[in-house]
Write a protein that holds these residues in place. Structure first.
Motif, PDB file in Angstrom:
ATOM      1  N   ARG A  11      10.918 -35.407  -4.588  1.00  0.00           N
ATOM      2  CA  ARG A  11      11.517 -35.366  -3.254  1.00  0.00           C
ATOM      3  C   ARG A  11      10.524 -34.955  -2.179  1.00  0.00           C
ATOM      4  N   SER A  12       9.452 -34.287  -2.544  1.00  0.00           N
ATOM      5  CA  SER A  12       8.583 -33.661  -1.549  1.00  0.00           C
ATOM      6  C   SER A  12       7.453 -34.572  -1.105  1.00  0.00           C
ATOM      7  N   GLY A  13       6.969 -34.299   0.129  1.00  0.00           N
ATOM      8  CA  GLY A  13       5.788 -34.981   0.629  1.00  0.00           C
ATOM      9  C   GLY A  13       6.027 -36.047   1.663  1.00  0.00           C
ATOM     10  N   GLY A  14       7.279 -36.199   2.119  1.00  0.00           N
ATOM     11  CA  GLY A  14       7.583 -37.271   3.050  1.00  0.00           C
ATOM     12  C   GLY A  14       8.059 -36.785   4.403  1.00  0.00           C
ATOM     13  N   VAL A  15       8.638 -37.705   5.185  1.00  0.00           N
ATOM     14  CA  VAL A  15       9.054 -37.398   6.551  1.00  0.00           C
ATOM     15  C   VAL A  15      10.555 -37.574   6.770  1.00  0.00           C
ATOM     16  N   SER A  16      11.306 -37.958   5.765  1.00  0.00           N
ATOM     17  CA  SER A  16      12.748 -38.161   5.936  1.00  0.00           C
ATOM     18  C   SER A  16      13.460 -36.824   6.142  1.00  0.00           C
ATOM     19  N   THR A  17      14.538 -36.865   6.923  1.00  0.00           N
ATOM     20  CA  THR A  17      15.325 -35.673   7.204  1.00  0.00           C
ATOM     21  C   THR A  17      16.547 -35.615   6.287  1.00  0.00           C
ATOM     22  N   PRO A  18      17.190 -34.435   6.147  1.00  0.00           N
ATOM     23  CA  PRO A  18      18.371 -34.310   5.286  1.00  0.00           C
ATOM     24  C   PRO A  18      19.433 -35.352   5.632  1.00  0.00           C
ATOM     25  N   PRO A  19      20.147 -35.878   4.641  1.00  0.00           N
ATOM     26  CA  PRO A  19      20.097 -35.514   3.218  1.00  0.00           C
ATOM     27  C   PRO A  19      19.059 -36.298   2.404  1.00  0.00           C
ATOM     28  N   TYR A  20      18.140 -36.954   3.086  1.00  0.00           N
ATOM     29  CA  TYR A  20      17.144 -37.782   2.400  1.00  0.00           C
ATOM     30  C   TYR A  20      15.807 -37.066   2.256  1.00  0.00           C
ATOM     31  N   ASP A  21      15.822 -35.786   2.508  1.00  0.00           N
ATOM     32  CA  ASP A  21      14.578 -35.016   2.568  1.00  0.00           C
ATOM     33  C   ASP A  21      13.854 -34.959   1.223  1.00  0.00           C
ATOM     34  N   THR A  22      12.531 -35.165   1.253  1.00  0.00           N
ATOM     35  CA  THR A  22      11.828 -35.694   2.415  1.00  0.00           C
ATOM     36  C   THR A  22      11.146 -37.029   2.076  1.00  0.00           C
ATOM     37  N   PHE A  23      10.875 -37.237   0.785  1.00  0.00           N
ATOM     38  CA  PHE A  23      10.083 -38.409   0.390  1.00  0.00           C
ATOM     39  C   PHE A  23      10.981 -39.497  -0.180  1.00  0.00           C
ATOM     40  N   ASN A  24      11.953 -39.910   0.646  1.00  0.00           N
ATOM     41  CA  ASN A  24      12.845 -40.994   0.235  1.00  0.00           C
ATOM     42  C   ASN A  24      12.131 -42.333   0.315  1.00  0.00           C
ATOM     43  N   LEU A  25      12.207 -43.111  -0.774  1.00  0.00           N
ATOM     44  CA  LEU A  25      11.536 -44.413  -0.824  1.00  0.00           C
ATOM     45  C   LEU A  25      12.516 -45.577  -0.951  1.00  0.00           C
ATOM     46  N   GLY A  26      13.803 -45.269  -0.848  1.00  0.00           N
ATOM     47  CA  GLY A  26      14.819 -46.310  -0.891  1.00  0.00           C
ATOM     48  C   GLY A  26      15.184 -46.769   0.507  1.00  0.00           C
ATOM     49  N   ASP A  27      15.211 -48.085   0.733  1.00  0.00           N
ATOM     50  CA  ASP A  27      15.502 -48.626   2.060  1.00  0.00           C
ATOM     51  C   ASP A  27      16.952 -49.084   2.200  1.00  0.00           C
ATOM     52  N   HIS A  28      17.817 -48.674   1.262  1.00  0.00           N
ATOM     53  CA  HIS A  28      19.191 -49.170   1.237  1.00  0.00           C
ATOM     54  C   HIS A  28      20.217 -48.048   1.213  1.00  0.00           C
ATOM     55  N   VAL A  29      19.798 -46.819   1.533  1.00  0.00           N
ATOM     56  CA  VAL A  29      20.684 -45.667   1.350  1.00  0.00           C
ATOM     57  C   VAL A  29      21.131 -45.037   2.661  1.00  0.00           C
ATOM     58  N   GLY A  30      20.760 -45.632   3.801  1.00  0.00           N
ATOM     59  CA  GLY A  30      21.190 -45.121   5.093  1.00  0.00           C
ATOM     60  C   GLY A  30      20.165 -44.285   5.828  1.00  0.00           C
ATOM     61  N   ASP A  31      18.992 -44.139   5.261  1.00  0.00           N
ATOM     62  CA  ASP A  31      17.921 -43.384   5.903  1.00  0.00           C
ATOM     63  C   ASP A  31      17.330 -44.187   7.068  1.00  0.00           C
ATOM     64  N   ASP A  32      16.667 -43.482   7.983  1.00  0.00           N
ATOM     65  CA  ASP A  32      15.976 -44.118   9.097  1.00  0.00           C
ATOM     66  C   ASP A  32      14.914 -45.066   8.554  1.00  0.00           C
ATOM     67  N   PRO A  33      14.989 -46.364   8.874  1.00  0.00           N
ATOM     68  CA  PRO A  33      14.006 -47.318   8.353  1.00  0.00           C
ATOM     69  C   PRO A  33      12.568 -46.938   8.671  1.00  0.00           C
ATOM     70  N   ALA A  34      12.353 -46.323   9.825  1.00  0.00           N
ATOM     71  CA  ALA A  34      10.992 -45.921  10.185  1.00  0.00           C
ATOM     72  C   ALA A  34      10.478 -44.829   9.254  1.00  0.00           C
ATOM     73  N   ALA A  35      11.368 -43.938   8.848  1.00  0.00           N
ATOM     74  CA  ALA A  35      10.972 -42.871   7.918  1.00  0.00           C
ATOM     75  C   ALA A  35      10.657 -43.443   6.549  1.00  0.00           C
ATOM     76  N   VAL A  36      11.480 -44.372   6.096  1.00  0.00           N
ATOM     77  CA  VAL A  36      11.232 -45.003   4.794  1.00  0.00           C
ATOM     78  C   VAL A  36       9.901 -45.743   4.813  1.00  0.00           C
ATOM     79  N   ALA A  37       9.655 -46.469   5.884  1.00  0.00           N
ATOM     80  CA  ALA A  37       8.400 -47.212   6.008  1.00  0.00           C
ATOM     81  C   ALA A  37       7.205 -46.270   6.004  1.00  0.00           C
ATOM     82  N   ALA A  38       7.333 -45.133   6.680  1.00  0.00           N
ATOM     83  CA  ALA A  38       6.248 -44.155   6.697  1.00  0.00           C
ATOM     84  C   ALA A  38       6.021 -43.570   5.319  1.00  0.00           C
ATOM     85  N   ASN A  39       7.105 -43.292   4.605  1.00  0.00           N
ATOM     86  CA  ASN A  39       6.983 -42.756   3.247  1.00  0.00           C
ATOM     87  C   ASN A  39       6.320 -43.766   2.317  1.00  0.00           C
TER      88      ASN A  39
END
Length: 227
Positions: A5-33
């Motif tokens: 989970r650690s090492g990324g930029v996604s915010t809760p509840p996707y904190d922080t290293f979310n790599l899934g683009d289909h779960v409702g996270d900010d697409p920009a955060a997923v792309a950055a991760n």
């Protein structure tokens, strides 16, 4: 390799290293991760192949960079430095390699996919690509353990009939599934001898994403490639 989970930029509840683009996270955060992951591998962003996973049994053989492979739950390649990515948050990531032949595979094995044979189909695709059964090694990554995977008795029986060895009992004494145990047995029956299992349970280990522990949540990524 498998992320946490650690090492990324996604915010809760996707904190922080979310790599899934289909779960409702900010697409920009997923792309950055995903860019961070690609950089960490040393491969570059265009050398990581992602899937739109649908809990099916379709296997796609890829020969070069692609933005995403649609409606697929397993990938195979014989192209050097082309990483195959699986995203999970309780399902089993299955990473396969024949280092001698230079052929790798990656499968997303949830309950439905594992039950319906996504893993043997991936092995078959690897053999068509030049792998040899005796040279294939497999890693089953972090996934929900049988201790924490409670299902109705009828479902446990149904999966056991298709994937022997997977029916178990949970910590509460109720019917459960250990998909990794069933996949290990399946692989051995196919003739694969070199099998390793990551002992981590996604539900129990708070450093990992788990859909069963708390949805919505992010996704881990497991990658395999040949140099």
């Amino acid at each position: 390799m498998t992320t946490t989970r650690s090492g990324g930029v996604s915010t809760p509840p996707y904190d922080t290293f979310n790599l899934g683009d289909h779960v409702g996270d900010d697409p920009a955060a997923v792309a950055a991760n995903r860019r961070r992951l690609a950089t960490a591998t040393g491969l570059g962003e265009d050398r990581v192949i992602w899937m739109h996973q649908v809990h099916g049994v379709r296997v796609e053989t890829v020969e070069g960079p692609r933005p995403r492979v649609e409606d697929t739950d397993a990938l195979v390649t014989a192209t050097p430095r082309l990483a195959l990515a699986v995203v999970t948050a309780d399902c089993v990531p299955v990473l396969l390699a024949d280092a001698r032949a230079g052929v790798v595979g990656a499968a997303h094995a949830g309950r439905v996919g594992a039950q319906n044979g996504v893993v043997p189909r991936t092995v078959e695709a690897m053999l068509r690509a030049g792998a040899q059964l005796a040279d294939i090694s497999v890693l089953l990554g972090p996934a929900v353990s049988g201790t924490n995977y409670e299902v109705p008795a009828a479902m446990a029986d149904e999966v056991e009939a298709a994937l022997p060895g997977s029916r178990t009992v949970t910590a509460k004494g109720t019917p459960g599934l250990d998909l990794r145990a069933g996949i290990v047995r399946q692989l051995k029956d196919l003739g694969v001898a070199a099998i390793d299992v990551d002992p981590r349970c996604t539900v129990a280990d708070k450093a990992l994403f788990s859909h069963r522990r708390g949805a919505p949540t992010g996704r881990l990524a497991s990658l395999v490639w040949v140099e």
